[in-house]
Scaffold this motif. Structure first.
Motif, PDB file in Angstrom:
ATOM      1  N   PRO A 224       0.802  -1.231   0.000  1.00 48.93           N
ATOM      2  CA  PRO A 224       0.000   0.000   0.000  1.00 48.93           C
ATOM      3  C   PRO A 224       0.829   1.273   0.000  1.00 48.93           C
ATOM      4  O   PRO A 224       0.313   2.349  -0.305  1.00 48.93           O
ATOM      5  CB  PRO A 224      -0.831  -0.126   1.276  1.00 48.93           C
ATOM      6  N   LEU A 225       2.106   1.177   0.339  1.00 46.38           N
ATOM      7  CA  LEU A 225       2.961   2.365   0.389  1.00 46.38           C
ATOM      8  C   LEU A 225       3.840   2.482  -0.843  1.00 46.38           C
ATOM      9  O   LEU A 225       4.763   3.302  -0.888  1.00 46.38           O
ATOM     10  CB  LEU A 225       3.830   2.333   1.660  1.00 46.38           C
ATOM     11  N   GLY A 226       3.566   1.698  -1.868  1.00 39.69           N
ATOM     12  CA  GLY A 226       4.431   1.686  -3.038  1.00 39.69           C
ATOM     13  C   GLY A 226       4.073   2.686  -4.120  1.00 39.69           C
ATOM     14  O   GLY A 226       4.793   2.799  -5.116  1.00 39.69           O
ATOM     15  N   GLY A 227       2.960   3.394  -3.990  1.00 35.91           N
ATOM     16  CA  GLY A 227       2.614   4.386  -4.988  1.00 35.91           C
ATOM     17  C   GLY A 227       1.643   3.912  -6.047  1.00 35.91           C
ATOM     18  O   GLY A 227       1.115   4.719  -6.811  1.00 35.91           O
ATOM     19  N   GLY A 228       1.386   2.604  -6.128  1.00 39.01           N
ATOM     20  CA  GLY A 228       0.397   2.091  -7.067  1.00 39.01           C
ATOM     21  C   GLY A 228       1.004   1.575  -8.351  1.00 39.01           C
ATOM     22  O   GLY A 228       1.620   2.325  -9.107  1.00 39.01           O
ATOM     23  N   LEU A 229       0.838   0.285  -8.608  1.00 34.20           N
ATOM     24  CA  LEU A 229       1.359  -0.289  -9.845  1.00 34.20           C
ATOM     25  C   LEU A 229       0.591   0.206 -11.065  1.00 34.20           C
ATOM     26  O   LEU A 229       1.135   0.189 -12.175  1.00 34.20           O
ATOM     27  CB  LEU A 229       1.308  -1.820  -9.786  1.00 34.20           C
ATOM     28  N   ASP A 230      -0.667   0.615 -10.889  1.00 38.55           N
ATOM     29  CA  ASP A 230      -1.388   1.161 -12.033  1.00 38.55           C
ATOM     30  C   ASP A 230      -0.715   2.432 -12.537  1.00 38.55           C
ATOM     31  O   ASP A 230      -0.688   2.713 -13.740  1.00 38.55           O
ATOM     32  CB  ASP A 230      -2.864   1.408 -11.684  1.00 38.55           C
ATOM     33  N   VAL A 231      -0.114   3.215 -11.631  1.00 37.67           N
ATOM     34  CA  VAL A 231       0.626   4.410 -12.026  1.00 37.67           C
ATOM     35  C   VAL A 231       1.868   4.014 -12.819  1.00 37.67           C
ATOM     36  O   VAL A 231       2.179   4.607 -13.864  1.00 37.67           O
ATOM     37  CB  VAL A 231       1.005   5.244 -10.785  1.00 37.67           C
ATOM     38  N   LEU A 232       2.589   3.014 -12.336  1.00 40.12           N
ATOM     39  CA  LEU A 232       3.799   2.555 -13.021  1.00 40.12           C
ATOM     40  C   LEU A 232       3.474   2.038 -14.419  1.00 40.12           C
ATOM     41  O   LEU A 232       4.281   2.155 -15.339  1.00 40.12           O
ATOM     42  CB  LEU A 232       4.472   1.466 -12.185  1.00 40.12           C
TER      43      LEU A 232
ATOM     44  N   GLY B 232      20.091  -7.599 -16.046  1.00 43.65           N
ATOM     45  CA  GLY B 232      21.028  -6.596 -16.529  1.00 43.65           C
ATOM     46  C   GLY B 232      20.479  -5.186 -16.418  1.00 43.65           C
ATOM     47  O   GLY B 232      19.272  -4.971 -16.268  1.00 43.65           O
ATOM     48  N   TRP B 233      21.365  -4.213 -16.506  1.00 37.36           N
ATOM     49  CA  TRP B 233      20.951  -2.821 -16.413  1.00 37.36           C
ATOM     50  C   TRP B 233      20.287  -2.388 -17.718  1.00 37.36           C
ATOM     51  O   TRP B 233      20.769  -2.693 -18.807  1.00 37.36           O
ATOM     52  CB  TRP B 233      22.159  -1.940 -16.124  1.00 37.36           C
ATOM     53  N   GLU B 234      19.184  -1.663 -17.606  1.00 34.95           N
ATOM     54  CA  GLU B 234      18.448  -1.189 -18.772  1.00 34.95           C
ATOM     55  C   GLU B 234      18.507   0.339 -18.770  1.00 34.95           C
ATOM     56  O   GLU B 234      17.689   1.015 -18.144  1.00 34.95           O
ATOM     57  CB  GLU B 234      17.009  -1.694 -18.733  1.00 34.95           C
ATOM     58  N   ALA B 235      19.480   0.868 -19.500  1.00 31.07           N
ATOM     59  CA  ALA B 235      19.791   2.290 -19.393  1.00 31.07           C
ATOM     60  C   ALA B 235      18.645   3.189 -19.831  1.00 31.07           C
ATOM     61  O   ALA B 235      18.438   4.267 -19.269  1.00 31.07           O
ATOM     62  CB  ALA B 235      21.040   2.604 -20.229  1.00 31.07           C
ATOM     63  N   GLY B 236      17.888   2.784 -20.822  1.00 30.75           N
ATOM     64  CA  GLY B 236      16.837   3.650 -21.348  1.00 30.75           C
ATOM     65  C   GLY B 236      15.525   3.566 -20.612  1.00 30.75           C
ATOM     66  O   GLY B 236      14.547   4.228 -21.003  1.00 30.75           O
ATOM     67  N   LEU B 237      15.461   2.780 -19.523  1.00 32.21           N
ATOM     68  CA  LEU B 237      14.183   2.545 -18.852  1.00 32.21           C
ATOM     69  C   LEU B 237      13.544   3.814 -18.292  1.00 32.21           C
ATOM     70  O   LEU B 237      12.335   4.026 -18.491  1.00 32.21           O
ATOM     71  CB  LEU B 237      14.363   1.495 -17.753  1.00 32.21           C
ATOM     72  N   PRO B 238      14.263   4.681 -17.584  1.00 30.32           N
ATOM     73  CA  PRO B 238      13.595   5.881 -17.040  1.00 30.32           C
ATOM     74  C   PRO B 238      12.915   6.720 -18.119  1.00 30.32           C
ATOM     75  O   PRO B 238      11.786   7.188 -17.929  1.00 30.32           O
ATOM     76  CB  PRO B 238      14.731   6.641 -16.355  1.00 30.32           C
ATOM     77  N   GLY B 239      13.571   6.878 -19.239  1.00 33.66           N
ATOM     78  CA  GLY B 239      12.973   7.648 -20.318  1.00 33.66           C
ATOM     79  C   GLY B 239      11.744   6.972 -20.894  1.00 33.66           C
ATOM     80  O   GLY B 239      10.749   7.639 -21.220  1.00 33.66           O
ATOM     81  N   GLU B 240      11.788   5.645 -21.012  1.00 35.22           N
ATOM     82  CA  GLU B 240      10.628   4.916 -21.530  1.00 35.22           C
ATOM     83  C   GLU B 240       9.439   5.039 -20.591  1.00 35.22           C
ATOM     84  O   GLU B 240       8.296   5.225 -21.032  1.00 35.22           O
ATOM     85  CB  GLU B 240      10.999   3.447 -21.739  1.00 35.22           C
ATOM     86  N   LEU B 241       9.688   4.931 -19.290  1.00 36.09           N
ATOM     87  CA  LEU B 241       8.608   5.072 -18.315  1.00 36.09           C
ATOM     88  C   LEU B 241       8.020   6.477 -18.354  1.00 36.09           C
ATOM     89  O   LEU B 241       6.798   6.654 -18.250  1.00 36.09           O
ATOM     90  CB  LEU B 241       9.122   4.754 -16.908  1.00 36.09           C
ATOM     91  N   ALA B 242       8.875   7.487 -18.528  1.00 35.74           N
ATOM     92  CA  ALA B 242       8.396   8.867 -18.597  1.00 35.74           C
ATOM     93  C   ALA B 242       7.518   9.080 -19.824  1.00 35.74           C
ATOM     94  O   ALA B 242       6.603   9.918 -19.808  1.00 35.74           O
ATOM     95  CB  ALA B 242       9.586   9.831 -18.622  1.00 35.74           C
TER      96      ALA B 242
ATOM     97  N   PRO C 252       5.275   0.791 -20.406  1.00 37.45           N
ATOM     98  CA  PRO C 252       5.356   0.004 -19.171  1.00 37.45           C
ATOM     99  C   PRO C 252       6.683  -0.733 -19.066  1.00 37.45           C
ATOM    100  O   PRO C 252       7.362  -0.963 -20.077  1.00 37.45           O
ATOM    101  CB  PRO C 252       4.200  -0.994 -19.334  1.00 37.45           C
ATOM    102  N   PRO C 253       7.090  -1.111 -17.862  1.00 34.66           N
ATOM    103  CA  PRO C 253       8.307  -1.913 -17.709  1.00 34.66           C
ATOM    104  C   PRO C 253       8.205  -3.211 -18.505  1.00 34.66           C
ATOM    105  O   PRO C 253       7.175  -3.891 -18.464  1.00 34.66           O
ATOM    106  CB  PRO C 253       8.361  -2.197 -16.203  1.00 34.66           C
ATOM    107  N   GLY C 254       9.261  -3.544 -19.235  1.00 37.39           N
ATOM    108  CA  GLY C 254       9.258  -4.765 -20.038  1.00 37.39           C
ATOM    109  C   GLY C 254       8.758  -4.559 -21.451  1.00 37.39           C
ATOM    110  O   GLY C 254       8.674  -5.510 -22.226  1.00 37.39           O
ATOM    111  N   ALA C 255       8.412  -3.311 -21.826  1.00 37.39           N
ATOM    112  CA  ALA C 255       7.899  -3.062 -23.176  1.00 37.39           C
ATOM    113  C   ALA C 255       8.991  -3.116 -24.231  1.00 37.39           C
ATOM    114  O   ALA C 255       8.732  -3.472 -25.387  1.00 37.39           O
ATOM    115  CB  ALA C 255       7.194  -1.703 -23.223  1.00 37.39           C
ATOM    116  N   ASN C 256      10.212  -2.770 -23.857  1.00 37.43           N
ATOM    117  CA  ASN C 256      11.328  -2.763 -24.802  1.00 37.43           C
ATOM    118  C   ASN C 256      11.712  -4.197 -25.157  1.00 37.43           C
ATOM    119  O   ASN C 256      12.179  -4.960 -24.304  1.00 37.43           O
ATOM    120  CB  ASN C 256      12.519  -2.029 -24.182  1.00 37.43           C
ATOM    121  N   ALA C 257      11.506  -4.576 -26.411  1.00 34.01           N
ATOM    122  CA  ALA C 257      11.758  -5.951 -26.838  1.00 34.01           C
ATOM    123  C   ALA C 257      13.216  -6.347 -26.691  1.00 34.01           C
ATOM    124  O   ALA C 257      13.527  -7.540 -26.593  1.00 34.01           O
ATOM    125  CB  ALA C 257      11.306  -6.143 -28.285  1.00 34.01           C
ATOM    126  N   ARG C 258      14.134  -5.380 -26.656  1.00 34.09           N
ATOM    127  CA  ARG C 258      15.565  -5.694 -26.533  1.00 34.09           C
ATOM    128  C   ARG C 258      16.087  -5.437 -25.125  1.00 34.09           C
ATOM    129  O   ARG C 258      17.277  -5.605 -24.874  1.00 34.09           O
ATOM    130  CB  ARG C 258      16.358  -4.848 -27.538  1.00 34.09           C
TER     131      ARG C 258
END
Length: 414
Positions: free
Chosen positions: A171-179, A333-343, A347-353
């Motif tokens: 309940p303190l995570g901010g909501g997965l629907d937002v993510l 592994g580290w996914e460098a472009g993830l913050p920009g994709e989320l912005a 959704p997380p995991g959308a990048n096929a590569r």
């Protein structure tokens, strides 16, 4: 979100299987059974004036409930599964003789067996298959990325064609629907389930939840509620698992009664751990806490951004798992472009590569029906990517390498 889900919001015969057949001429018993059918969300067919032999609907009904008053006349009917013999009052030997003659699966004396019969009716109408593979994701330390991994696992399972439910148990995570970019989507959130007791229908649950990226998501609204009643967690988790496929639960790094209820229905826990000594120290405490309830906890190591990031020196994934005394499920592994994709609303995991998609695809390919791993066997620990066990864990189903080689994004992903 407005609205409320109550236990008797279960799918009725519109689900395609029809209601149970009730065979009794005892009016008091019939009233009791009809009341229990209503509680299970089922509309029964009632057979009146049954002659000796088979009743109409005997072969086709998903469940037959036979009153003790009519049982002697049905003893010549053809044998079938799903027959329950019910009576009011005291149990006696005659009931058991009739049950054997009918081939009944159970003798039930009301009112003592009412709760069982409600569940049995609902199971028959809704249909019951193998329970969903249920994975709990826990952060080993703050900012480990557990919520991101939980969303990515759910998304990859759904995109592979599996029925998928994502449950936000923090309940303190901010909501997965937002993510997932779906905070404005219509559907029920956790506060609507606060009064759920007993049984919640699996189909009814899915219809009530927001549909985001081909999966159903149970998250939090923007209100002040910060707790899930344990009875509600038990009922909702059971409903989510009942229809098979995959259930992913984002779990907090603490134990309360609701989290214990969730863990009781989880098959395997994935502890997400950055491979740094301070994060490992925190993860060791979290693992010790979670394993008091869930014996099968496995490590997913998460790489840092890479050289020049200013992060502390990393340990190898196998070494991190060894220090935690847990089996290694894989490396993320580290996914460098993830913050920009989320912005941008992806959704997380959308990048096929990306590393998240790679990890999720490999994971579900091993544990879901049709994958190479034939599911999670029991509650034994998994093996690492290598040839032998990590942390001394036993084999799963007699196999080593439950997740196989190459699980995780690997260096350079993202």
């Amino acid at each position: 979100m407005a609205g409320r889900m109550t236990p008797d919001q279960s799918p009725g015969p519109a689900g395609g299987r029809g209601g149970p057949l009730v065979v009794t001429e005892d009016e008091d018993l019939l009233d009791d059974v009809l009341r229990l059918c209503a509680a299970a969300g089922a509309t029964p067919e009632v057979a009146h004036g049954v002659a000796r032999g088979r009743s109409p609907g005997w072969a086709s009904a998903p469940l037959v409930i036979v009153g003790a008053d009519c049982a002697p006349r049905l003893c010549g009917a053809g044998r079938r599964d799903g027959v329950v013999l019910v009576a009011r009052g005291a149990d006696d030997r005659q009931l058991w003789r009739l049950a054997v003659a009918l081939g009944a699966e159970r003798v039930l004396v009301l009112p003592g067996g009412e709760s069982w019969l409600v569940d049995r009716i609902a199971d028959a109408v809704e249909g019951v298959g193998p329970a969903a593979v249920t994975v709990g994701v826990i952060g080993g330390s703050g900012g480990a990325g557990a919520s991101t991994l939980a969303c990515a696992l759910a998304l990859t399972a759904a995109r592979a064609g599996h029925r998928t439910v994502l449950v936000d148990a923090d309940p303190l995570g901010g909501g997965l629907d937002v993510l997932l970019g779906g905070e404005k989507e219509e559907g029920l959130r956790w506060p609507a389930f606060a009064e759920s007791r007993g049984r919640v229908g699996g189909d009814a649950l899915e219809e009530a939840l927001p549909r985001l990226h081909s999966l159903r998501v149970l998250s939090w609204d923007r209100g002040d509620a910060v707790a899930i009643p344990p009875q509600a967690m038990r009922a909702v988790m059971a409903a989510a698992r009942r229809r098979g496929g995959a259930v992913v639960v984002d779990l907090p790094r603490r134990l309360d009664e609701a989290v214990v209820e969730a863990l009781a229905q989880v098959d395997v826990g994935l502890l997400v751990v950055p491979t740094e000594l301070r994060a490992l120290a925190a993860a060791r405490r979290v693992a010790a806490l979670i394993r008091t309830v869930l014996p099968d906890v496995r490590v997913v190591t998460r790489a840092s951004p890479g050289p020049g990031s200013g992060r502390a020196a990393e340990l190898a994934p196998e070494e991190a798992a060894r220090l935690l005394g847990l089996p290694l499920a894989g490396e993320l592994g580290w996914e460098a472009g993830l913050p920009g994709e989320l912005a941008r609303g992806a959704p997380p995991g959308a990048n096929a590569r990306g590393a998240l998609r790679h990890f999720g695809t490999a994971f579900w390919g091993r544990v879901l029906p049709g994958g190479a791993g034939a599911g999670i066997a029991g509650s034994g620990a998994a093996e690492s990517r290598g040839d032998g066990p990590v942390g001394g864990g036993p084999e799963v189903g007699g196999r080593r390498g439950w997740l196989g080689e190459g699980v995780g994004g690997g260096p350079g992903e993202g």
